[in-house]
Design a protein around this motif. Structure first.
Motif, PDB file in Angstrom:
ATOM      1  N   LEU A  24      16.587   9.118  35.579  1.00 32.50           N
ATOM      2  CA  LEU A  24      16.081   9.936  36.677  1.00 32.50           C
ATOM      3  C   LEU A  24      17.215  10.697  37.372  1.00 32.50           C
ATOM      4  O   LEU A  24      17.072  11.872  37.721  1.00 32.50           O
ATOM      5  N   THR A  25      18.348  10.021  37.565  1.00 32.49           N
ATOM      6  CA  THR A  25      19.505  10.691  38.189  1.00 32.49           C
ATOM      7  C   THR A  25      19.911  11.894  37.343  1.00 32.49           C
ATOM      8  O   THR A  25      20.161  12.983  37.859  1.00 32.49           O
ATOM      9  N   ALA A  26      19.957  11.671  36.022  1.00 32.34           N
ATOM     10  CA  ALA A  26      20.384  12.755  35.120  1.00 32.34           C
ATOM     11  C   ALA A  26      19.395  13.920  35.167  1.00 32.34           C
ATOM     12  O   ALA A  26      19.797  15.084  35.216  1.00 32.34           O
ATOM     13  N   LEU A  27      18.099  13.594  35.196  1.00 36.63           N
ATOM     14  CA  LEU A  27      17.086  14.658  35.187  1.00 36.63           C
ATOM     15  C   LEU A  27      17.094  15.466  36.485  1.00 36.63           C
ATOM     16  O   LEU A  27      16.842  16.657  36.487  1.00 36.63           O
ATOM     17  N   LEU A  28      17.403  14.794  37.605  1.00 37.49           N
ATOM     18  CA  LEU A  28      17.354  15.478  38.911  1.00 37.49           C
ATOM     19  C   LEU A  28      18.714  16.039  39.346  1.00 37.49           C
ATOM     20  O   LEU A  28      18.800  16.760  40.333  1.00 37.49           O
ATOM     21  N   TYR A  29      19.768  15.689  38.604  1.00 34.73           N
ATOM     22  CA  TYR A  29      21.128  15.987  39.074  1.00 34.73           C
ATOM     23  C   TYR A  29      21.350  17.467  39.428  1.00 34.73           C
ATOM     24  O   TYR A  29      21.910  17.783  40.475  1.00 34.73           O
ATOM     25  N   ASP A  30      20.862  18.365  38.563  1.00 37.43           N
ATOM     26  CA  ASP A  30      21.162  19.783  38.815  1.00 37.43           C
ATOM     27  C   ASP A  30      20.429  20.358  40.024  1.00 37.43           C
ATOM     28  O   ASP A  30      20.862  21.370  40.576  1.00 37.43           O
ATOM     29  N   VAL A  69      36.053  16.289  32.496  1.00 41.09           N
ATOM     30  CA  VAL A  69      35.992  14.852  32.809  1.00 41.09           C
ATOM     31  C   VAL A  69      34.792  14.555  33.717  1.00 41.09           C
ATOM     32  O   VAL A  69      34.721  15.057  34.840  1.00 41.09           O
ATOM     33  N   GLY A  70      33.868  13.736  33.215  1.00 38.42           N
ATOM     34  CA  GLY A  70      32.660  13.423  33.977  1.00 38.42           C
ATOM     35  C   GLY A  70      31.769  14.646  33.999  1.00 38.42           C
ATOM     36  O   GLY A  70      31.408  15.172  35.046  1.00 38.42           O
ATOM     37  N   THR A  71      31.385  15.078  32.812  1.00 37.64           N
ATOM     38  CA  THR A  71      30.683  16.371  32.675  1.00 37.64           C
ATOM     39  C   THR A  71      29.291  16.356  33.301  1.00 37.64           C
ATOM     40  O   THR A  71      28.758  17.390  33.650  1.00 37.64           O
ATOM     41  N   SER A  72      28.666  15.175  33.443  1.00 39.21           N
ATOM     42  CA  SER A  72      27.259  15.072  33.886  1.00 39.21           C
ATOM     43  C   SER A  72      26.370  15.967  33.025  1.00 39.21           C
ATOM     44  O   SER A  72      26.305  15.768  31.825  1.00 39.21           O
ATOM     45  N   THR A  73      25.773  16.988  33.641  1.00 42.11           N
ATOM     46  CA  THR A  73      24.847  17.853  32.888  1.00 42.11           C
ATOM     47  C   THR A  73      25.564  19.029  32.206  1.00 42.11           C
ATOM     48  O   THR A  73      24.904  19.958  31.729  1.00 42.11           O
ATOM     49  N   GLY A  74      26.895  19.003  32.214  1.00 46.52           N
ATOM     50  CA  GLY A  74      27.668  19.935  31.392  1.00 46.52           C
ATOM     51  C   GLY A  74      27.944  21.307  31.982  1.00 46.52           C
ATOM     52  O   GLY A  74      28.318  22.223  31.246  1.00 46.52           O
ATOM     53  N   ASN A  75      27.810  21.469  33.295  1.00 42.22           N
ATOM     54  CA  ASN A  75      28.001  22.813  33.873  1.00 42.22           C
ATOM     55  C   ASN A  75      29.415  23.356  33.625  1.00 42.22           C
ATOM     56  O   ASN A  75      29.584  24.518  33.236  1.00 42.22           O
ATOM     57  N   TYR A  76      30.433  22.532  33.880  1.00 37.75           N
ATOM     58  CA  TYR A  76      31.821  22.988  33.658  1.00 37.75           C
ATOM     59  C   TYR A  76      32.071  23.225  32.165  1.00 37.75           C
ATOM     60  O   TYR A  76      32.693  24.211  31.779  1.00 37.75           O
ATOM     61  N   ALA A  77      31.578  22.316  31.326  1.00 33.30           N
ATOM     62  CA  ALA A  77      31.834  22.428  29.884  1.00 33.30           C
ATOM     63  C   ALA A  77      31.261  23.735  29.331  1.00 33.30           C
ATOM     64  O   ALA A  77      31.924  24.446  28.568  1.00 33.30           O
ATOM     65  N   ARG A  78      30.022  24.056  29.724  1.00 34.22           N
ATOM     66  CA  ARG A  78      29.407  25.290  29.209  1.00 34.22           C
ATOM     67  C   ARG A  78      30.170  26.525  29.703  1.00 34.22           C
ATOM     68  O   ARG A  78      30.391  27.463  28.949  1.00 34.22           O
ATOM     69  N   ALA A  79      30.597  26.499  30.964  1.00 35.28           N
ATOM     70  CA  ALA A  79      31.349  27.653  31.495  1.00 35.28           C
ATOM     71  C   ALA A  79      32.671  27.817  30.734  1.00 35.28           C
ATOM     72  O   ALA A  79      33.027  28.926  30.325  1.00 35.28           O
ATOM     73  N   SER A  93      28.020   8.161  30.908  1.00 36.93           N
ATOM     74  CA  SER A  93      26.573   8.030  31.067  1.00 36.93           C
ATOM     75  C   SER A  93      25.819   8.706  29.913  1.00 36.93           C
ATOM     76  O   SER A  93      25.874   9.943  29.765  1.00 36.93           O
ATOM     77  N   GLY A  94      25.110   7.909  29.130  1.00 38.00           N
ATOM     78  CA  GLY A  94      24.310   8.444  28.028  1.00 38.00           C
ATOM     79  C   GLY A  94      23.250   9.422  28.507  1.00 38.00           C
ATOM     80  O   GLY A  94      23.151  10.539  27.970  1.00 38.00           O
ATOM     81  N   PRO A  95      22.441   9.079  29.528  1.00 36.46           N
ATOM     82  CA  PRO A  95      21.411  10.019  30.002  1.00 36.46           C
ATOM     83  C   PRO A  95      21.992  11.355  30.474  1.00 36.46           C
ATOM     84  O   PRO A  95      21.406  12.416  30.218  1.00 36.46           O
ATOM     85  N   MET A  96      23.147  11.323  31.158  1.00 33.71           N
ATOM     86  CA  MET A  96      23.769  12.590  31.584  1.00 33.71           C
ATOM     87  C   MET A  96      24.118  13.434  30.359  1.00 33.71           C
ATOM     88  O   MET A  96      23.854  14.642  30.313  1.00 33.71           O
ATOM     89  N   LEU A  97      24.695  12.791  29.348  1.00 29.83           N
ATOM     90  CA  LEU A  97      25.090  13.542  28.149  1.00 29.83           C
ATOM     91  C   LEU A  97      23.874  14.086  27.400  1.00 29.83           C
ATOM     92  O   LEU A  97      23.938  15.173  26.830  1.00 29.83           O
ATOM     93  N   GLU A  98      22.764  13.338  27.432  1.00 27.35           N
ATOM     94  CA  GLU A  98      21.545  13.852  26.771  1.00 27.35           C
ATOM     95  C   GLU A  98      21.070  15.144  27.435  1.00 27.35           C
ATOM     96  O   GLU A  98      20.714  16.108  26.769  1.00 27.35           O
TER      97      GLU A  98
END
Ligand SMILES: C[S@@+](CC[C@H](N)C(=O)[O-])C[C@H]1O[C@@H](n2cnc3c(N)ncnc32)[C@H](O)[C@@H]1O
Length: 224
Positions: A24-30, A69-79, A93-98
């Motif tokens: 749930l944290t991963a789904l709502l994070y953004d 580091v600690g990408t969560s939903t990947g905003n920095y990585a994609r940029a 966190s597996g759910p964040m990476l998914e």
């Protein structure tokens, strides 16, 4: 070469780290993340502005190797990957990476490798050599030991490598400290800029530039 430290056991995690492993944290994070800097700074501060500032300061280039580091939903990585840089998007966190993975598939960001691990476990050997740059968006507030994490990041950079950080520092107001105190009890750290600087300078990094808006700090360090 620093040996990897063992993965902490789930029972050893802080409450904050534990909640990051919930789906749930991963789904709502953004929902939080796109508003977070505006809410925290009290001025319009979009995620887009933050990402553009990060790219302007760090100047990632095609084929460079970057670590988010600690990408969560990947905003920095994609940029970072829009420059053609190869990015390791790291999170325990597996759910964040998914969620991050599903977002990068939608944007076909082929330069990102997702890795589930703790920063503290990365070495030159298991991360395939030093990095041209490291980006850390708010993860500095969540490490077990801020000093150990800063030392590890400095170690993983090439000479000339860039370290970009966005983090929350200790509030100077009593209301701010009141708000930060339960968060601190759940495992959120609020490092002082001075302490971050002293630690990084001891590790052969120098301060290049920075901005502070309320408790939000954005900084760039370079490895000598
Ligand atoms: C506050 S979020 C920041 C996310 C992202 N960087 C951003 O800017 O939106 C922190 C993330 O770092 C991860 N994290 C915390 N400690 C970590 C560690 N020691 N190693 C790897 N990831 C970590 C958490 O699982 C969480 O997804």
């Amino acid at each position: 070469m620093n040996p990897p430290i063992p993965l902490p056991t789930p029972s050893g995690r802080t409450l904050t780290q534990l909640t990051n492993t919930w789906k749930l944290t991963a789904l709502l994070y953004d929902l939080w993340r796109v508003r977070s800097l505006s809410l925290l700074t009290g001025q319009p501060f979009s995620l887009e502005r933050e990402l553009n500032l990060m790219l302007e300061w760090t100047q990632p280039k095609a084929l460079e190797r970057w670590l988010d580091v600690g990408t969560s939903t990947g905003n920095y990585a994609r940029a970072l990957s829009t420059s053609g840089a190869q990015v390791i998007a790291l999170d325990f966190s597996g759910p964040m990476l998914e969620v991050a993975h599903s977002k990068s598939e939608a944007k076909s960001s082929s330069h990102i490798i997702y890795r589930q691990d703790f920063l503290e476990n990365l070495t030159f050997e298991n991360s395939e050599g030093p990095f041209d740059g490291i980006a850390v968006g708010a993860t500095l507030n969540e490490f077990w030991d801020t000093q150990v994490a800063l030392e590890r990041m400095a170690h993983l950079l090439k000479p000339g490598g860039r370290l970009f950080m966005m983090y929350l520092t200790e509030s100077k107001t009593s209301l701010g400290r009141l708000i930060q105190s339960p968060l601190a009890a759940s495992g959120v750290r609020f490092p002082l800029r001075k302490t971050v600087k002293e630690t990084l300078e001891r590790c052969g990094m120098h301060y290049a530039r920075g901005e502070q808006h309320g408790v939000v700090v954005l900084e760039l360090y370079l490895k000598i």
